[in-house]
Structures are given as structure tokens and as C-alpha cells.
Motif scaffolding. Sequence first.
Motif, PDB file in Angstrom:
ATOM      1  N   GLN A 187       8.530   1.907   5.961  1.00  8.86           N
ATOM      2  CA  GLN A 187       9.566   2.921   6.169  1.00  8.86           C
ATOM      3  C   GLN A 187      10.246   3.275   4.869  1.00  8.86           C
ATOM      4  O   GLN A 187      11.477   3.356   4.817  1.00  8.86           O
ATOM      5  CB  GLN A 187      10.629   2.381   7.119  1.00  8.86           C
ATOM      6  CG  GLN A 187      10.148   2.238   8.525  1.00  8.86           C
ATOM      7  CD  GLN A 187      11.281   1.767   9.394  1.00  8.86           C
ATOM      8  OE1 GLN A 187      12.027   0.873   9.029  1.00  8.86           O
ATOM      9  NE2 GLN A 187      11.427   2.397  10.544  1.00  8.86           N
ATOM     10  N   LEU A 188       9.477   3.451   3.847  1.00 10.85           N
ATOM     11  CA  LEU A 188      10.084   3.784   2.569  1.00 10.85           C
ATOM     12  C   LEU A 188      10.843   5.108   2.706  1.00 10.85           C
ATOM     13  O   LEU A 188      11.779   5.376   1.979  1.00 10.85           O
ATOM     14  CB  LEU A 188       9.013   3.849   1.472  1.00 10.85           C
ATOM     15  CG  LEU A 188       9.427   3.428   0.077  1.00 10.85           C
ATOM     16  CD1 LEU A 188      10.212   2.129   0.084  1.00 10.85           C
ATOM     17  CD2 LEU A 188       8.224   3.295  -0.823  1.00 10.85           C
ATOM     18  N   GLY A 189      10.450   5.889   3.693  1.00  5.83           N
ATOM     19  CA  GLY A 189      11.198   7.101   4.056  1.00  5.83           C
ATOM     20  C   GLY A 189      11.498   7.964   2.858  1.00  5.83           C
ATOM     21  O   GLY A 189      10.593   8.442   2.178  1.00  5.83           O
ATOM     22  N   ILE A 190      12.795   8.136   2.570  1.00  2.00           N
ATOM     23  CA  ILE A 190      13.182   8.985   1.454  1.00  2.00           C
ATOM     24  C   ILE A 190      12.670   8.469   0.115  1.00  2.00           C
ATOM     25  O   ILE A 190      12.650   9.192  -0.861  1.00  2.00           O
ATOM     26  CB  ILE A 190      14.716   9.125   1.371  1.00  2.00           C
ATOM     27  CG1 ILE A 190      15.370   7.761   1.557  1.00  2.00           C
ATOM     28  CG2 ILE A 190      15.219  10.131   2.392  1.00  2.00           C
ATOM     29  CD1 ILE A 190      16.870   7.801   1.323  1.00  2.00           C
ATOM     30  N   PHE A 191      12.259   7.193   0.081  1.00  2.00           N
ATOM     31  CA  PHE A 191      11.731   6.664  -1.176  1.00  2.00           C
ATOM     32  C   PHE A 191      10.207   6.806  -1.271  1.00  2.00           C
ATOM     33  O   PHE A 191       9.590   6.379  -2.234  1.00  2.00           O
ATOM     34  CB  PHE A 191      12.100   5.184  -1.344  1.00  2.00           C
ATOM     35  CG  PHE A 191      13.576   4.923  -1.381  1.00  2.00           C
ATOM     36  CD1 PHE A 191      14.432   5.767  -2.059  1.00  2.00           C
ATOM     37  CD2 PHE A 191      14.118   3.822  -0.740  1.00  2.00           C
ATOM     38  CE1 PHE A 191      15.795   5.529  -2.104  1.00  2.00           C
ATOM     39  CE2 PHE A 191      15.489   3.562  -0.778  1.00  2.00           C
ATOM     40  CZ  PHE A 191      16.328   4.421  -1.457  1.00  2.00           C
ATOM     41  N   ALA A 192       9.593   7.342  -0.222  1.00  8.42           N
ATOM     42  CA  ALA A 192       8.135   7.485  -0.252  1.00  8.42           C
ATOM     43  C   ALA A 192       7.746   8.541  -1.287  1.00  8.42           C
ATOM     44  O   ALA A 192       8.548   9.390  -1.654  1.00  8.42           O
ATOM     45  CB  ALA A 192       7.622   7.893   1.125  1.00  8.42           C
ATOM     46  N   ASN A 193       6.517   8.467  -1.741  1.00  4.61           N
ATOM     47  CA  ASN A 193       5.971   9.476  -2.658  1.00  4.61           C
ATOM     48  C   ASN A 193       6.658   9.561  -4.011  1.00  4.61           C
ATOM     49  O   ASN A 193       6.529  10.543  -4.709  1.00  4.61           O
ATOM     50  CB  ASN A 193       6.011  10.881  -2.033  1.00  4.61           C
ATOM     51  CG  ASN A 193       5.114  10.957  -0.825  1.00  4.61           C
ATOM     52  OD1 ASN A 193       4.067  10.327  -0.798  1.00  4.61           O
ATOM     53  ND2 ASN A 193       5.528  11.709   0.173  1.00  4.61           N
ATOM     54  N   GLY A 194       7.407   8.537  -4.392  1.00  8.71           N
ATOM     55  CA  GLY A 194       7.932   8.515  -5.756  1.00  8.71           C
ATOM     56  C   GLY A 194       6.794   8.144  -6.701  1.00  8.71           C
ATOM     57  O   GLY A 194       5.735   7.702  -6.269  1.00  8.71           O
ATOM     58  N   TYR A 195       7.042   8.355  -7.996  1.00  9.19           N
ATOM     59  CA  TYR A 195       6.004   7.992  -8.979  1.00  9.19           C
ATOM     60  C   TYR A 195       6.203   6.540  -9.406  1.00  9.19           C
ATOM     61  O   TYR A 195       6.246   6.233 -10.595  1.00  9.19           O
ATOM     62  CB  TYR A 195       6.078   8.929 -10.193  1.00  9.19           C
ATOM     63  CG  TYR A 195       5.909  10.408  -9.847  1.00  9.19           C
ATOM     64  CD1 TYR A 195       5.017  10.822  -8.857  1.00  9.19           C
ATOM     65  CD2 TYR A 195       6.630  11.379 -10.544  1.00  9.19           C
ATOM     66  CE1 TYR A 195       4.872  12.169  -8.557  1.00  9.19           C
ATOM     67  CE2 TYR A 195       6.478  12.728 -10.250  1.00  9.19           C
ATOM     68  CZ  TYR A 195       5.604  13.113  -9.255  1.00  9.19           C
ATOM     69  OH  TYR A 195       5.445  14.443  -8.957  1.00  9.19           O
ATOM     70  N   TRP A 196       6.374   5.649  -8.439  1.00 10.06           N
ATOM     71  CA  TRP A 196       6.698   4.255  -8.745  1.00 10.06           C
ATOM     72  C   TRP A 196       5.607   3.631  -9.604  1.00 10.06           C
ATOM     73  O   TRP A 196       4.422   3.843  -9.382  1.00 10.06           O
ATOM     74  CB  TRP A 196       6.906   3.437  -7.455  1.00 10.06           C
ATOM     75  CG  TRP A 196       7.787   4.116  -6.446  1.00 10.06           C
ATOM     76  CD1 TRP A 196       7.535   4.279  -5.120  1.00 10.06           C
ATOM     77  CD2 TRP A 196       9.061   4.725  -6.683  1.00 10.06           C
ATOM     78  NE1 TRP A 196       8.560   4.955  -4.523  1.00 10.06           N
ATOM     79  CE2 TRP A 196       9.505   5.258  -5.444  1.00 10.06           C
ATOM     80  CE3 TRP A 196       9.867   4.899  -7.808  1.00 10.06           C
ATOM     81  CZ2 TRP A 196      10.712   5.934  -5.298  1.00 10.06           C
ATOM     82  CZ3 TRP A 196      11.079   5.579  -7.668  1.00 10.06           C
ATOM     83  CH2 TRP A 196      11.485   6.078  -6.434  1.00 10.06           C
ATOM     84  N   GLY A 197       6.044   2.851 -10.580  1.00  8.65           N
ATOM     85  CA  GLY A 197       5.098   2.216 -11.477  1.00  8.65           C
ATOM     86  C   GLY A 197       4.694   3.083 -12.664  1.00  8.65           C
ATOM     87  O   GLY A 197       3.988   2.633 -13.557  1.00  8.65           O
ATOM     88  N   HIS A 198       5.147   4.348 -12.707  1.00 11.65           N
ATOM     89  CA  HIS A 198       4.870   5.232 -13.853  1.00 11.65           C
ATOM     90  C   HIS A 198       5.465   4.587 -15.113  1.00 11.65           C
ATOM     91  O   HIS A 198       6.577   4.047 -15.065  1.00 11.65           O
ATOM     92  CB  HIS A 198       5.524   6.591 -13.571  1.00 11.65           C
ATOM     93  CG  HIS A 198       5.128   7.688 -14.523  1.00 11.65           C
ATOM     94  ND1 HIS A 198       5.496   7.693 -15.848  1.00 11.65           N
ATOM     95  CD2 HIS A 198       4.400   8.825 -14.335  1.00 11.65           C
ATOM     96  CE1 HIS A 198       5.009   8.794 -16.434  1.00 11.65           C
ATOM     97  NE2 HIS A 198       4.343   9.489 -15.533  1.00 11.65           N
ATOM     98  N   PRO A 199       4.722   4.633 -16.236  1.00 11.96           N
ATOM     99  CA  PRO A 199       5.244   3.961 -17.442  1.00 11.96           C
ATOM    100  C   PRO A 199       6.543   4.549 -17.962  1.00 11.96           C
ATOM    101  O   PRO A 199       7.220   3.923 -18.793  1.00 11.96           O
ATOM    102  CB  PRO A 199       4.113   4.140 -18.464  1.00 11.96           C
ATOM    103  CG  PRO A 199       3.249   5.228 -17.924  1.00 11.96           C
ATOM    104  CD  PRO A 199       3.385   5.188 -16.441  1.00 11.96           C
ATOM    105  N   ALA A 200       6.931   5.720 -17.482  1.00 10.40           N
ATOM    106  CA  ALA A 200       8.193   6.303 -17.948  1.00 10.40           C
ATOM    107  C   ALA A 200       9.404   5.562 -17.390  1.00 10.40           C
ATOM    108  O   ALA A 200      10.518   5.749 -17.875  1.00 10.40           O
ATOM    109  CB  ALA A 200       8.271   7.780 -17.547  1.00 10.40           C
TER     110      ALA A 200
END
Length: 588
Positions: free
Chosen positions: A163-176
Motif C-alpha cells: 500500500q505504498l499508495g501516494i509513495f508508489a511510482n517514485g524513483y526510489w533508489g535513484h542515485p540522485a
Amino acid sequence: MNQRVVVDPITRIEGHLRIEAETEGGVITQASSSGTMVRGIEIILRGRDPRDAWAYAQRICGVCTLVHGIASVRAVENALNYPIPPNAQLIRNLMIAAQYVHDHVMHFYHLHALDWVDVVSALKADPKATSELAQSISHYSKSSPGYFADMQKKLKDFVEGGQLGIFANGYWGHPAYKLPPEANLMAVAHYLEALSWQREVAKLHAIFGGKNPHPNFLVGGVPCAISVHPDHPGRGKGPHFRGGAGATAVDLTGLQKVKDIIGQMRDFVDQVYVPDTLAIASFYKDWAQYGEGVGNFMTYGDFPANGMDDPSSFLIPSGVILNRDLSTVHELDMNAADHIQEYVSHSWYDYSVGKEKGLHPYDGETNLNYTGPTPPYEHLEVDKSYSWLKSPRWKGKPMEVGPLARVLMLHARGHAQTQELVNMTLRTLDVPVQALFSTLGRTAARTLETKIIVDAMAGWYNQLIANIKAGDLRTFNETLWEPATWPQTARGVGYMEAPRGALGHWIVIKNGTIDNYQAVVPSTWNAGPRDAQGQDGPYEAALKGQPLHDPKQPIEILRTIHSFDPCIACAVHVTDPDGEELVKVTVR
Ligand code: NFE
Ligand code: MG
């Protein structure tokens, strides 16, 4: 290799914004900003009673929920030379300030933070180390290891439950993403805290304006009476108090609640928002070199001490800064035909004077003419018209408006607290003064102005209480309420500093009704397309020269665009009759 990167829609903003970026060797060489939605408020207003305009205009946006109401009543008051009582001025200042503080905190945590904060990394944090970090930067009470362990558990349940919900589809883990897990956890905890905090502070609008969003306003004052009788809260009388919650008088309990809310706002800004901004920024100093816009900055000014007729009494002064030169502030005239003009050379509108000429808002036109590609399309025709936003210009030049413009203007005009805050920030982050003009500077400026404004609230509140104690309960001036007292024709401008920047409404009144109405809105200044001269708008200029690590995960574009806090509903503000997206309506 040349490539066109399209981000559509840009999320975590209000409205529909598309960015097309031309890249060469991984660097953006040209960016085009397109508002892909259109609305029709200005057309709806024609022929109506100017005293009702605020209620329609306010529906331009549900984010900056009150600003179009304020700009509208000020426009009518300006046109009619209609003075308002000091208490009404103070109550408006408090309501505008509350909007800023609410809006800026929400933007930082809920719209912008996830560009810098990796939510998934927060799961790896050590709660004890997070607690030590939090206590090293602030004395905010919620900072124990147990508190952060609870917050982490909450987050873990979200993630594990899918249920990541609003946190879904982030670029998590991106080196930035550069924050250590503990800083990420602290920021996520404050993301959740800010959600409950904002629910409380929104009540200030409900006390004075009956509700939030879209509190009530009134030409000639504010629609709340003040009652000091301890047992019998009064009721507003007369035709201007039109029922609804706003008709109930504000009594001593309400005023005490306002005081408490101001305290809550100030505590959160001082103990959470300011320290978090500095802590997070310290990991992103490289962003002090990216994201400069057009280098020109404009404010209309706001928060009058002596009414709108005395701009020298404004907390935020008005003016124009050109080419980053803070040593000269140019005067701005909202009524002069050659100062503020809107262009449509690259917008889906026609002007009766042709597409190349600019029009002052008093003569503004809203003639829709979609000439873009038929959806679904791959690319916009960025050499022709490509946006529903117009291109506003000051003396032909593009202007950045908003928190950075205001902080620079306050600084240039010698406002001591601003100068101290700016110096403190530059020193803490150890960045040069040029950092102000960057993505980082723009985001930091929003935090600093929140501090300046929340600090000013106590003064307006105390002044209001002093007036009441001295027996002045007036909140409305009845003398010009009836149209029979008005001139046959009149025109005026209502302006203010909305959270996203300088906002103006221009009204032409004929025989007691609205003959023309034009709003030129902060996000239009910032997000508008190129003009007839080919000059970029601020978003476009800010993206130029920006390296993109991975065109499939263009987090760099999000960072810079979010630093402006876009609101495209405001920026286009002109609903088709069915309230549908225009692409579905006008396609031939
Ligand atoms: Ni819809 Fe607005 C603000 C106005 S926008 S948010 O602040 O006016 O640019
Ligand atoms: Mg407009």
C-alpha cells in the motif's frame, strides 16, 4: 544524441502540466512548458454583479483557496474607491498569512520533499540514530527513538501491505537521492506530522471566513462580525451578511482559538520546517548551481498596515529586479498600458490585434483557438502554439514571481529580518550568494518567507485585539454597498502576493455589472510559454543546461519544476462549459 524527453503529467502539482525537453549529450538544451488544460472563469464573470465576483473567481483554484477571493474584492474596492475598516484589513492579513504558512508547509512535505527524500531508504534507518539527528537540529518534542521506531513501523506496514499508495511510482533508489536513511526517516515522519498539523491550522480560515477551503469574503470588509459579549455570540446584521457559517460573529472563544493556531503554526515552522529545510539542503548543495530562471524578479506587494492605498506600509514591498541586480529596484505600475501585458504568440488563443501584440489586462481577451496536434500525440508543435497559458511580460521581459522574488525584494529594500535569515542560510549551508538564484535557493526562499510571515501574524493579531479592546468592532463599511452610489463606469486592479507569487485581477465595471475581467496569475508568469521574441518563460529557462542522469527517470526536471510550486488550474483559469479536459472537447 538528440532526444526529446516528455514528462506528462508532472505529478505532485496542481493541474495539468507537460514539459518537453530537448536534450543533447544528456543536457537539456531547450525546454517547453505547456499547460494542457483550459477553463473559462473570466468569461463566466462577464455581466455579473461585481460584489459576487469573488465567489466565482475563488473557484479558479482549490489550492491557494483564498487568494482569488482577496484579489477580486480588492479589484472592486479599487475600482470604486471603497475603503475598508482597519479590522477587516487585519483579518485579511491574518487569513492571507495563514494561507501562506499552510500552503508552503504542505508544498515542502507533500509535494516537493519526495524529490529529495527516499521513502524506501527510510526503512533502513536506525531509530536511535534518527532521534539523535533530530535532536541535534531542533528541540521539537516528537523526537524520541520510540517515536521514530513507531513511524518506521507505520511506513513498513504500508510497504509490506503493498500500500505504498501516494509513495508508489517514485524513483526510489535513484542515485540522485543523497540523504542517509536516518534523514529520510525524519523527513517521512514530518511528512505525516504535517498532515495532521495542516488540518488544525486550516481552522483559522473557518473562524473568520466560515469554512476552508474557499472561505467567504465581502466587498467593503470581511463577512464576520465581532462580538465581545461573553455569553451571547452576536450575529452579523444587514444584507451583506448572507447567512452560512460566516454569518456567525467571531467571539472571544474564536479569537483565543486564532491565537492558539498562530502559536501552532509558529512552532511547526520554527521547530520542524526551517530545521528540516536546512538539514536536507545541506546534502544537496550541488543544486545551488542548477535551476536559475530568467534572472528577473517581480513582486506586487502585500500585507498593508494602512490599507491598499498606502503601498509604503506593505510588509512585502512591490517592484522589479532585473538581471539579478539587487542594487536597483524598478517601480511597477499596474495600470500603465506598457508595463504588464499578456502575449499569446505561443498560446492557443487569438487576439483581435493579431497574435504578436501584447494586451494590458484592462483590454485583455480570452478567445480560445486550439491549433495543436490531435491527441494522442507524441510531441507538441513547440515552434507554434503549445500551451493554454499566456505569456505575461513586464515591459516585454519575462519575470519570475513567488517566494524567491519576494525574499530578494525584501532583501533589496533592506528588510533586516530577511537579510539575517538569508545570511544565516548561506552561512549554514556554506554556499555563495549566487546560490539564491538556483533550485535550492528557490526552495529555501519559500521556507524563509514562511518564517517572516508567521512571525508577523502575532503583530496583526495583537493589533486586532487592541482595536477591539478600544471599542472598535467594525469589520464592514456599508457606505458604498449599493450600486446606486457607484459611478457609471469604473475600473480597478486588485492585487496581492499569493503563495506562488504576484497575483492581479483587473476589472472593468459598466452600469453596475462586470464588463471585463482578467486575472494574471503567478503560475502564468512562471510557467508561461515563450513570447513573440522567443524569450523563454521562467520554467523553461530554469531547465536549460540541466543535466539528466536518466531520461527515463527525469527526477532533475521534477526538482526544478517543483521548486516553483506549479498550479496550472490557477495559471489557465479560463472552464469549458462541460468542465471536461479540453483535449476531449476541441479536437476536430
Ligand atoms: Ni492554484 Fe495560485 C497561488 C494563484 S497560482 S495556486 O499561490 O493565484 O499560481
Ligand atoms: Mg488570465
